[in-house]
Design a protein around this motif. Structure first.
Motif, mmCIF file in Angstrom:
data_model
loop_
_atom_site.group_PDB
_atom_site.id
_atom_site.type_symbol
_atom_site.label_atom_id
_atom_site.label_comp_id
_atom_site.label_asym_id
_atom_site.label_seq_id
_atom_site.Cartn_x
_atom_site.Cartn_y
_atom_site.Cartn_z
ATOM 1 N N GLN A 148 -3.382 8.560 1.735
ATOM 2 C CA GLN A 148 -4.278 9.514 1.076
ATOM 3 C C GLN A 148 -4.999 8.814 -0.068
ATOM 4 O OE1 GLN A 148 -2.315 13.041 -0.224
ATOM 5 N NE2 GLN A 148 -1.846 13.770 1.844
ATOM 6 N N LEU A 149 -6.320 8.943 -0.105
ATOM 7 C CA LEU A 149 -7.138 8.390 -1.190
ATOM 8 C C LEU A 149 -7.948 9.537 -1.770
ATOM 9 C CD1 LEU A 149 -8.237 5.914 -2.753
ATOM 10 C CD2 LEU A 149 -9.961 5.678 -0.969
ATOM 11 N N ARG A 150 -7.663 9.906 -3.015
ATOM 12 C CA ARG A 150 -8.322 11.093 -3.561
ATOM 13 C C ARG A 150 -8.366 11.019 -5.082
ATOM 14 N NH1 ARG A 150 -4.868 15.150 -5.361
ATOM 15 N NH2 ARG A 150 -2.639 14.727 -5.115
ATOM 16 N N VAL A 208 0.852 -1.191 0.000
ATOM 17 C CA VAL A 208 0.000 0.000 0.000
ATOM 18 C C VAL A 208 0.887 1.240 0.000
ATOM 19 C CG1 VAL A 208 -1.848 1.223 1.184
ATOM 20 C CG2 VAL A 208 -1.736 -1.273 1.300
ATOM 21 N N PRO A 209 0.793 2.100 -1.038
ATOM 22 C CA PRO A 209 1.641 3.291 -1.071
ATOM 23 C C PRO A 209 1.085 4.399 -0.192
ATOM 24 C CG PRO A 209 0.255 3.239 -2.994
ATOM 25 C CD PRO A 209 -0.055 1.975 -2.214
ATOM 26 N N ARG A 210 1.819 5.502 -0.160
ATOM 27 C CA ARG A 210 1.361 6.633 0.652
ATOM 28 C C ARG A 210 0.138 7.307 0.051
ATOM 29 N NH1 ARG A 210 7.073 7.747 1.077
ATOM 30 N NH2 ARG A 210 6.891 9.216 -0.662
ATOM 31 N N GLU A 211 -0.021 7.177 -1.279
ATOM 32 C CA GLU A 211 -1.094 7.890 -1.958
ATOM 33 C C GLU A 211 -1.753 6.961 -2.972
ATOM 34 O OE1 GLU A 211 -1.717 12.335 -3.939
ATOM 35 O OE2 GLU A 211 0.289 11.483 -3.679
ATOM 36 N N VAL A 212 -3.074 6.953 -3.001
ATOM 37 C CA VAL A 212 -3.850 6.165 -3.956
ATOM 38 C C VAL A 212 -4.753 7.129 -4.712
ATOM 39 C CG1 VAL A 212 -5.509 4.303 -4.289
ATOM 40 C CG2 VAL A 212 -3.782 4.114 -2.490
ATOM 41 N N LEU A 213 -4.579 7.187 -6.035
ATOM 42 C CA LEU A 213 -5.356 8.096 -6.872
ATOM 43 C C LEU A 213 -6.392 7.281 -7.642
ATOM 44 C CD1 LEU A 213 -2.416 10.259 -8.289
ATOM 45 C CD2 LEU A 213 -3.768 10.630 -6.224
ATOM 46 N N VAL A 214 -7.644 7.690 -7.567
ATOM 47 C CA VAL A 214 -8.750 6.939 -8.162
ATOM 48 C C VAL A 214 -9.592 7.884 -9.014
ATOM 49 C CG1 VAL A 214 -8.860 5.185 -6.359
ATOM 50 C CG2 VAL A 214 -10.115 7.327 -6.066
#
Length: 692
Positions: free
Chosen positions: A345-347, A316-322
């Motif tokens: 962060q999920l954004r 799991v990375p520091r940031e997940v972009l969806v």
């Protein structure tokens, strides 16, 4: 099929707490698992009228025989329990993301005494550092071969390592300085472990310090006149730079993120994810899944469950972009943060480099979906198998090399249209597509779908019989001229005659033959198989239309959306084709293409009708003069209130036309307002009209 009302829980029995629910069939097998913030409204939504449910959801609730639920304390627990049950029970109605391949990783076994770099697939192991995934294993080996010049760590198997230690001689890599040869004691375990950690540090994105360190050592060797050592270090720097070129920087240095995007159609969704580590794209993965009644946010949520649910947390990375945030955003973020051990962060990226990268991933998803759909359609073996399966399953005399599918589209009896699409040898023949305006199936504001289907099939095959007769009267001369044997006076209706057959031509009989091929055009070819979108009533109507015309050499079937059943005229039970059948897949593609084509035509006509006003249909009043009137008066209401003298003041409006306009508008009662067909709202004629 079970009646959902037989096992529907009483409304007061269902709690309003968050929880996870399971639908079971009559054999007690779990067929669907879901979660909800509040169980009562979610479960109640499954027990509404079946016609209001998505076809797949309706199939699920009629297949189920019971429902049960488990209450949890938080939404995060519901998310974890839902994933666990999906993995445990593998329910048939849950969306399954089919990974398009098994992706390889570059793995370093840091937990071993002498760490080894290798290509690994499958489940991840503790004590092993992973980089990737990569699209191809050869890409890993190529990168690893470059890196071994600078980081000479072990890559051999346990058997080779042990055998080299027994004989006291290293392998070839040890002799060419691409391995530090810990098997024969050239380095200590601690020194070899340090090499492996430097290798992992470089692969994680901390590249600058290693390049600068080698450059400094090269300059020192050159200053000490050790030119051979300097040349070796120069080659090492070149190897590192070449390895860096293979993964371009897309985000800021040190950025760790996974970027998800999806492309969808009515049946399937393709998902792509780019793994960015240290600002560089280290890998790419893709899935294709059948769409259910789920919305796009729910698809994203379940995708995140699949991608990270089996991870130990290091993936799991520091940031997940969806592309869109999941419905339970806070619960998903809390769950991912718990896996990682730190905040995630999920954004949805809105601007900048991350937004640009998201668009790149989306384009890859669109291409993946197109490749997935064309792979089976373009596969000659699969197409041949599909046609053979249809011939055997439907008991046809020959394989259906030409298939025509018909679909009717309307909204509450308005703008009734139909489509005809053609597939030849399993491929779409778009030049043969036709559109129909249905007029005779509307009575009392309602539409009889069977009557509409009967009308369309009658018109299509009447044209076939006409073209067949006319083609038989055409003689092709030796110089290529068309010679008509006395039938030039036969009535050939054109496309603008009000019959509604888009594509009809008012050309002479001779022009019905292609001068290049000498083959009849338009409707001259009969299909081997007619497919109608619908069940037994539509199939019987289509068969009756063909029988009335004396067409008995064309097979007719219907494909019902609800259970994908194939109906044959005169049979009480449908033909059930396996879900994995190439024949069923071909029928689905033909049916969906007909539906798409009909919907497109219907929307065009509906959009045109919604912009109509009381000025339409007035004899002698064309589009230019209508625009002039609206420009001069501003609204239809003001035109209706104007006198004939005022109307004559408009350029192009003469006394006769002014009198006609006034008489027509006086007969059109303003008390009967126009209605928007989509929203049901009244269209105010007094609204200002846009200028031309």
């Amino acid at each position: 099929m079970a009646d959902p009302s037989t096992y529907r829980p009483a409304p007061g029995e269902i709690p309003v707490d968050p929880g996870v629910y399971r639908f079971r069939d009559k054999d007690r097998r779990v067929i669907y698992v879901g979660k909800a913030k509040s169980l009562r409204p979610r479960l109640s939504s499954y027990f509404q009228d079946l016609s209001a449910l998505h076809p797949r959801t309706a199939t699920m609730v009629t297949t189920a025989a019971s429902v049960e639920w488990t209450v949890v304390s938080t939404e995060v627990e519901a998310l974890q329990l839902e994933y666990s049950w999906i993995k445990e029970f593998d329910p048939r109605f849950n969306v399954k993301y089919r990974d398009d391949k098994s992706y390889p990783y570059l793995a370093v076994t840091l937990g071993d005494e002498f760490p080894r770099a290798q290509v690994m697939r499958g489940a991840k192991r503790k004590g092993t550092r992973y980089f990737g995934p990569y699209a191809h294993a050869w890409a890993i080996r190529e990168t690893l071969d470059l890196m071994l010049r600078v980081f000479p760590m072990r890559t051999c198997s346990s058997g080779v390592f042990k055998r080299a230690g027994q004989v006291g001689r290293p392998c070839l890599l040890g002799y060419i300085d691409k391995c530090s040869a810990p098997c024969v004691g050239r380095v200590t375990p601690d020194e070899h472990h340090a090499i492996a950690e430097d290798f992992c540090d470089f692969m994680a994105g901390n590249t600058t310090k290693f390049v600068k360190r080698l450059e400094r050592r090269m300059q020192e060797a050159s200053a000490a006149l050790e030119f051979e050592q300097a040349a070796r270090l120069r080659d090492d720097i070149g190897a590192l730079n070449k390895a860096l070129e293979k993964s371009a920087v897309v985000l800021g240095d040190g950025t760790d993120a996974d970027v998800f995007a999806l492309a969808e159609d009515e049946l399937e969704a393709a998902v792509q994810v780019f793994h960015v580590r240290g600002g560089r794209v280290r890998g790419q993965r893709g899935w294709v899944a059948e769409k259910d009644a789920e919305s796009v946010p729910e698809i994203v949520e379940h995708l995140l469950q699949q991608v990270y649910g089996g991870e130990s947390g290091e993936g799991v990375p520091r940031e997940v972009l969806v592309p869109v945030v999941p419905p339970d955003l806070d619960a998903v973020v809390q769950w991912l943060s718990g896996l990682r051990g730190s905040q995630v962060q999920l954004r949805v990226p809105q601007r900048g480099d991350k937004r640009i990268l998201m668009e790149t991933v989306r384009r890859n998803a669109e291409q993946s979906l197109a490749r997935h759909k064309l792979a089976r359609a373009g596969d000659l073996t699969a197409r041949s198998q599909a046609l053979q399966e249809l011939q055997e399953s439907l008991d046809l005399a020959d394989a259906p090399l030409r298939i025509e599918c018909f679909d009717v589209s309307h909204v509450q009896g308005t703008q009734v249209v139909a489509s005809m699409v053609v597939f030849e040898d399993g491929l779409a023949r778009k030049s043969e597509y036709r559109r129909f305006i249905v007029r005779g199936a509307t009575e009392g504001g309602t539409v009889d779908d069977t009557a509409a289907m009967h009308e369309v099939l009658t018109r299509r095959f009447q044209r076939y019989l006409e073209d067949r007769d006319q083609a038989s009267d055409i003689e092709i001369g030796p110089d290529g001229d068309d010679r008509d044997n006395g039938n030039n006076n036969r009535n050939n209706n054109g496309s603008g005659n009000g019959n509604g057959d888009a594509g009809r031509g008012g050309s002479p009989v001779g022009e019905r033959v292609d001068p290049d091929t000498g083959r009849p055009k338009r409707f001259a070819y009969p299909p081997n198989l007619v497919v109608v979108d619908g069940g037994l009533p539509q199939v019987n109507a289509a068969r009756a239309a063909l029988d009335a015309l004396g067409v008995d050499d064309v097979a007719v079937v219907g494909l019902a959306k609800r259970l994908e059943e194939v109906w044959v005229p005169g049979q009480d039970f449908p033909v059930i084709l396996p879900r994995t059948s190439e024949g069923l897949y071909l029928l689905q593609r033909v049916r969906d293409e007909a539906h798409r084509f009909a919907i497109t035509f219907h929307r065009q006509r509906r959009s045109k009708a919604m912009t109509a006003s009381a000025l339409d249909g007035i004899p002698g009043l064309g589009e230019t003069k209508r625009k002039a009137l609206l420009r001069h008066f501003g609204s239809v209401k003001k035109i209706r209130a104007a006198s004939e003298e005022d109307l004559r003041a408009v350029s192009g409006i003469g006394p006769a036309l002014a009198s006609t306009i006034a008489a027509q508008l006086s007969r059109t009662s303003p008390a009967t307002p126009a209605v928007n067909l989509m929203t049901g709202e009244v269209i105010d004629d007094d609204e200002e009209q846009p200028s031309a």
